[in-house]
Design a protein around this motif. Sequence first.
Motif, PDB file in Angstrom:
ATOM      1  N   CYS A 140       5.770   0.774   7.289  1.00 44.35           N
ATOM      2  CA  CYS A 140       5.430   2.164   7.004  1.00 44.35           C
ATOM      3  C   CYS A 140       4.933   2.227   5.563  1.00 44.35           C
ATOM      4  O   CYS A 140       5.579   1.688   4.656  1.00 44.35           O
ATOM      5  N   LEU A 141       3.798   2.883   5.356  1.00 41.59           N
ATOM      6  CA  LEU A 141       3.190   2.937   4.027  1.00 41.59           C
ATOM      7  C   LEU A 141       2.738   4.356   3.738  1.00 41.59           C
ATOM      8  O   LEU A 141       2.083   4.989   4.566  1.00 41.59           O
ATOM      9  N   LYS A 142       3.102   4.843   2.576  1.00 47.29           N
ATOM     10  CA  LYS A 142       2.669   6.168   2.136  1.00 47.29           C
ATOM     11  C   LYS A 142       2.102   6.055   0.733  1.00 47.29           C
ATOM     12  O   LYS A 142       2.738   5.475  -0.154  1.00 47.29           O
ATOM     13  N   LEU A 143       0.894   6.596   0.538  1.00 47.71           N
ATOM     14  CA  LEU A 143       0.194   6.512  -0.743  1.00 47.71           C
ATOM     15  C   LEU A 143      -0.231   7.909  -1.180  1.00 47.71           C
ATOM     16  O   LEU A 143      -0.697   8.703  -0.362  1.00 47.71           O
ATOM     17  N   ALA A 144      -0.078   8.184  -2.462  1.00 43.30           N
ATOM     18  CA  ALA A 144      -0.509   9.466  -3.016  1.00 43.30           C
ATOM     19  C   ALA A 144      -1.233   9.211  -4.325  1.00 43.30           C
ATOM     20  O   ALA A 144      -0.843   8.336  -5.103  1.00 43.30           O
ATOM     21  N   ILE A 145      -2.286   9.982  -4.589  1.00 46.70           N
ATOM     22  CA  ILE A 145      -3.030   9.831  -5.834  1.00 46.70           C
ATOM     23  C   ILE A 145      -3.591  11.186  -6.240  1.00 46.70           C
ATOM     24  O   ILE A 145      -3.989  11.991  -5.393  1.00 46.70           O
ATOM     25  N   GLY A 146      -3.578  11.454  -7.525  1.00 46.08           N
ATOM     26  CA  GLY A 146      -4.085  12.729  -8.022  1.00 46.08           C
ATOM     27  C   GLY A 146      -4.151  12.713  -9.529  1.00 46.08           C
ATOM     28  O   GLY A 146      -3.989  11.671 -10.172  1.00 46.08           O
ATOM     29  N   LYS A 147      -4.378  13.870 -10.102  1.00 44.53           N
ATOM     30  CA  LYS A 147      -4.459  14.000 -11.550  1.00 44.53           C
ATOM     31  C   LYS A 147      -3.325  14.878 -12.068  1.00 44.53           C
ATOM     32  O   LYS A 147      -2.905  15.825 -11.398  1.00 44.53           O
ATOM     33  N   VAL A 148      -2.829  14.534 -13.234  1.00 50.05           N
ATOM     34  CA  VAL A 148      -1.809  15.346 -13.898  1.00 50.05           C
ATOM     35  C   VAL A 148      -2.327  15.739 -15.277  1.00 50.05           C
ATOM     36  O   VAL A 148      -3.214  15.081 -15.837  1.00 50.05           O
ATOM     37  N   ILE A 149      -1.763  16.798 -15.815  1.00 50.66           N
ATOM     38  CA  ILE A 149      -2.142  17.265 -17.137  1.00 50.66           C
ATOM     39  C   ILE A 149      -0.967  17.060 -18.082  1.00 50.66           C
ATOM     40  O   ILE A 149       0.144  17.520 -17.815  1.00 50.66           O
ATOM     41  N   SER A 150      -1.208  16.346 -19.157  1.00 54.33           N
ATOM     42  CA  SER A 150      -0.165  16.050 -20.138  1.00 54.33           C
ATOM     43  C   SER A 150       0.058  17.258 -21.036  1.00 54.33           C
ATOM     44  O   SER A 150      -0.726  18.217 -21.035  1.00 54.33           O
ATOM     45  N   PRO A 151       1.147  17.239 -21.841  1.00 52.82           N
ATOM     46  CA  PRO A 151       1.423  18.354 -22.749  1.00 52.82           C
ATOM     47  C   PRO A 151       0.272  18.672 -23.704  1.00 52.82           C
ATOM     48  O   PRO A 151       0.116  19.815 -24.131  1.00 52.82           O
ATOM     49  N   ASP A 152      -0.551  17.664 -24.042  1.00 54.70           N
ATOM     50  CA  ASP A 152      -1.684  17.919 -24.936  1.00 54.70           C
ATOM     51  C   ASP A 152      -2.950  18.330 -24.165  1.00 54.70           C
ATOM     52  O   ASP A 152      -4.055  18.305 -24.711  1.00 54.70           O
ATOM     53  N   LYS A 153      -2.758  18.720 -22.886  1.00 59.14           N
ATOM     54  CA  LYS A 153      -3.825  19.237 -22.028  1.00 59.14           C
ATOM     55  C   LYS A 153      -4.802  18.160 -21.542  1.00 59.14           C
ATOM     56  O   LYS A 153      -5.828  18.475 -20.942  1.00 59.14           O
ATOM     57  N   ALA A 154      -4.506  16.910 -21.795  1.00 56.45           N
ATOM     58  CA  ALA A 154      -5.370  15.828 -21.311  1.00 56.45           C
ATOM     59  C   ALA A 154      -5.097  15.589 -19.826  1.00 56.45           C
ATOM     60  O   ALA A 154      -3.952  15.612 -19.376  1.00 56.45           O
ATOM     61  N   GLU A 155      -6.168  15.336 -19.072  1.00 54.51           N
ATOM     62  CA  GLU A 155      -6.055  15.094 -17.633  1.00 54.51           C
ATOM     63  C   GLU A 155      -6.162  13.601 -17.362  1.00 54.51           C
ATOM     64  O   GLU A 155      -7.027  12.932 -17.923  1.00 54.51           O
ATOM     65  N   SER A 156      -5.298  13.084 -16.526  1.00 56.33           N
ATOM     66  CA  SER A 156      -5.334  11.647 -16.230  1.00 56.33           C
ATOM     67  C   SER A 156      -4.912  11.396 -14.790  1.00 56.33           C
ATOM     68  O   SER A 156      -4.205  12.192 -14.173  1.00 56.33           O
ATOM     69  N   TRP A 157      -5.353  10.224 -14.279  1.00 54.80           N
ATOM     70  CA  TRP A 157      -5.027   9.827 -12.911  1.00 54.80           C
ATOM     71  C   TRP A 157      -3.628   9.218 -12.841  1.00 54.80           C
ATOM     72  O   TRP A 157      -3.225   8.457 -13.722  1.00 54.80           O
ATOM     73  N   VAL A 158      -2.916   9.552 -11.787  1.00 58.57           N
ATOM     74  CA  VAL A 158      -1.640   8.902 -11.474  1.00 58.57           C
ATOM     75  C   VAL A 158      -1.620   8.614  -9.979  1.00 58.57           C
ATOM     76  O   VAL A 158      -2.316   9.265  -9.189  1.00 58.57           O
ATOM     77  N   ALA A 159      -0.842   7.626  -9.595  1.00 58.03           N
ATOM     78  CA  ALA A 159      -0.714   7.282  -8.173  1.00 58.03           C
ATOM     79  C   ALA A 159       0.696   6.779  -7.915  1.00 58.03           C
ATOM     80  O   ALA A 159       1.329   6.177  -8.782  1.00 58.03           O
ATOM     81  N   GLY A 160       1.171   7.041  -6.718  1.00 55.80           N
ATOM     82  CA  GLY A 160       2.490   6.556  -6.335  1.00 55.80           C
ATOM     83  C   GLY A 160       2.510   6.208  -4.863  1.00 55.80           C
ATOM     84  O   GLY A 160       1.758   6.790  -4.064  1.00 55.80           O
ATOM     85  N   GLY A 161       3.346   5.261  -4.502  1.00 56.24           N
ATOM     86  CA  GLY A 161       3.421   4.862  -3.104  1.00 56.24           C
ATOM     87  C   GLY A 161       4.733   4.183  -2.777  1.00 56.24           C
ATOM     88  O   GLY A 161       5.463   3.744  -3.673  1.00 56.24           O
ATOM     89  N   ILE A 162       5.016   4.118  -1.489  1.00 56.78           N
ATOM     90  CA  ILE A 162       6.213   3.428  -1.017  1.00 56.78           C
ATOM     91  C   ILE A 162       5.874   2.703   0.290  1.00 56.78           C
ATOM     92  O   ILE A 162       5.123   3.223   1.127  1.00 56.78           O
ATOM     93  N   MET A 163       6.420   1.502   0.425  1.00 60.21           N
ATOM     94  CA  MET A 163       6.222   0.704   1.633  1.00 60.21           C
ATOM     95  C   MET A 163       7.573   0.168   2.082  1.00 60.21           C
ATOM     96  O   MET A 163       8.344  -0.341   1.263  1.00 60.21           O
ATOM     97  N   ILE A 164       7.880   0.314   3.353  1.00 64.65           N
ATOM     98  CA  ILE A 164       9.064  -0.322   3.921  1.00 64.65           C
ATOM     99  C   ILE A 164       8.626  -1.214   5.075  1.00 64.65           C
ATOM    100  O   ILE A 164       7.641  -0.926   5.760  1.00 64.65           O
ATOM    101  N   GLN A 165       9.370  -2.319   5.276  1.00 61.17           N
ATOM    102  CA  GLN A 165       9.021  -3.274   6.313  1.00 61.17           C
ATOM    103  C   GLN A 165      10.259  -3.720   7.084  1.00 61.17           C
ATOM    104  O   GLN A 165      11.321  -3.948   6.496  1.00 61.17           O
ATOM    105  N   LYS A 166      10.077  -3.843   8.377  1.00 54.97           N
ATOM    106  CA  LYS A 166      11.152  -4.249   9.277  1.00 54.97           C
ATOM    107  C   LYS A 166      11.240  -5.765   9.304  1.00 54.97           C
ATOM    108  O   LYS A 166      10.290  -6.454   9.676  1.00 54.97           O
ATOM    109  N   LEU A 167      12.376  -6.303   8.911  1.00 55.59           N
ATOM    110  CA  LEU A 167      12.566  -7.748   8.902  1.00 55.59           C
ATOM    111  C   LEU A 167      13.010  -8.245  10.282  1.00 55.59           C
ATOM    112  O   LEU A 167      13.544  -7.477  11.088  1.00 55.59           O
ATOM    113  N   PRO A 168      12.807  -9.535  10.581  1.00 54.07           N
ATOM    114  CA  PRO A 168      13.233 -10.080  11.871  1.00 54.07           C
ATOM    115  C   PRO A 168      14.728  -9.861  12.106  1.00 54.07           C
ATOM    116  O   PRO A 168      15.524  -9.876  11.169  1.00 54.07           O
ATOM    117  N   GLU A 169      15.080  -9.645  13.332  1.00 55.56           N
ATOM    118  CA  GLU A 169      16.479  -9.462  13.750  1.00 55.56           C
ATOM    119  C   GLU A 169      17.097  -8.178  13.223  1.00 55.56           C
ATOM    120  O   GLU A 169      18.310  -7.994  13.275  1.00 55.56           O
TER     121      GLU A 169
END
Length: 275
Positions: A140-169
């Motif tokens: 299962c994989l979930k990805l997110a990406i967007g822009k955030v604004i810092s306290p000094d009003k600068a805009e920048s890209w950020v991304a976050g994601g999570i992956m889980i995997q089923k192991l044998p047995e």
Amino acid sequence: MNLIIPFTLNNAEVRGRFIKLDSQLDSILNQHNYPEPVAKLLGELLMVASLIGTQFKEEVTLTIQLQGKDKNKYIVVDYQFPNYIRGYAKFDPEDKPDLLMITIDRKNSERYQGIIDANGLSISEAMERYFIQSEQIGTCLKLAIGKVISPDKAESWVAGGIMIQKLPEVNELTWEEAKAFFNTIRDDELLDPNLSQEKLLYSLYHEMEVIAYDSIKIIYKCRCSKEKAIQIIISLGYDNIKDYMIDNKISIDCQFCNKSQKFSLKQVKNILNIS
């Protein structure tokens, strides 16, 4: 940030990885004036390359290419051991993904390539299909990406994601429970610069004996160099090189980082041993 945190659930029956990219991602995406939809696809692929590449313990280069219907339209990213990423897009917002190609080059080993039909799929869906078809691993994989604004009003890209995997047995109930919690995570949680990965991981999986391991730093680093530019000159030869010269000079440009290696006519002749 620019970190990956590996983790396991229920005595390592399920393994996972949490990723957050900010400054390194912002540097890559801002080197070219990408339309937002293209920048987002590139950012997602950079996360995928990082999540997969950091699983290898030996020297490896992992390349992921998203191909459009037009073979001249593509997005390519690569991960190089131990933790370096880079990426480039030659893609239009109206282009539709067609194929997703994953190439793994191990030192002293044969090259592996997997190809997934990505038509109509998100990057997450295409990668989940890849793991089932190529490695028989439920993912299962979930990805997110967007822009955030810092306290000094600068805009920048950020991304976050999570992956889980089923192991044998793995106990099927454990996997279903892991997926149920996984499905509750929101994009804004993955992107929140004030919410640490550790805190989010614990809030998500504290009921499943979650164990987090040492974080892995992800670094943007291009592999272009003057030596590689010289090899391009040698491979092309003088007859081809001279056609590209302007005022008896040639510039070898790197698509990934936009840096240029410049050579005069005299330098080219010296490289090619031409008097």
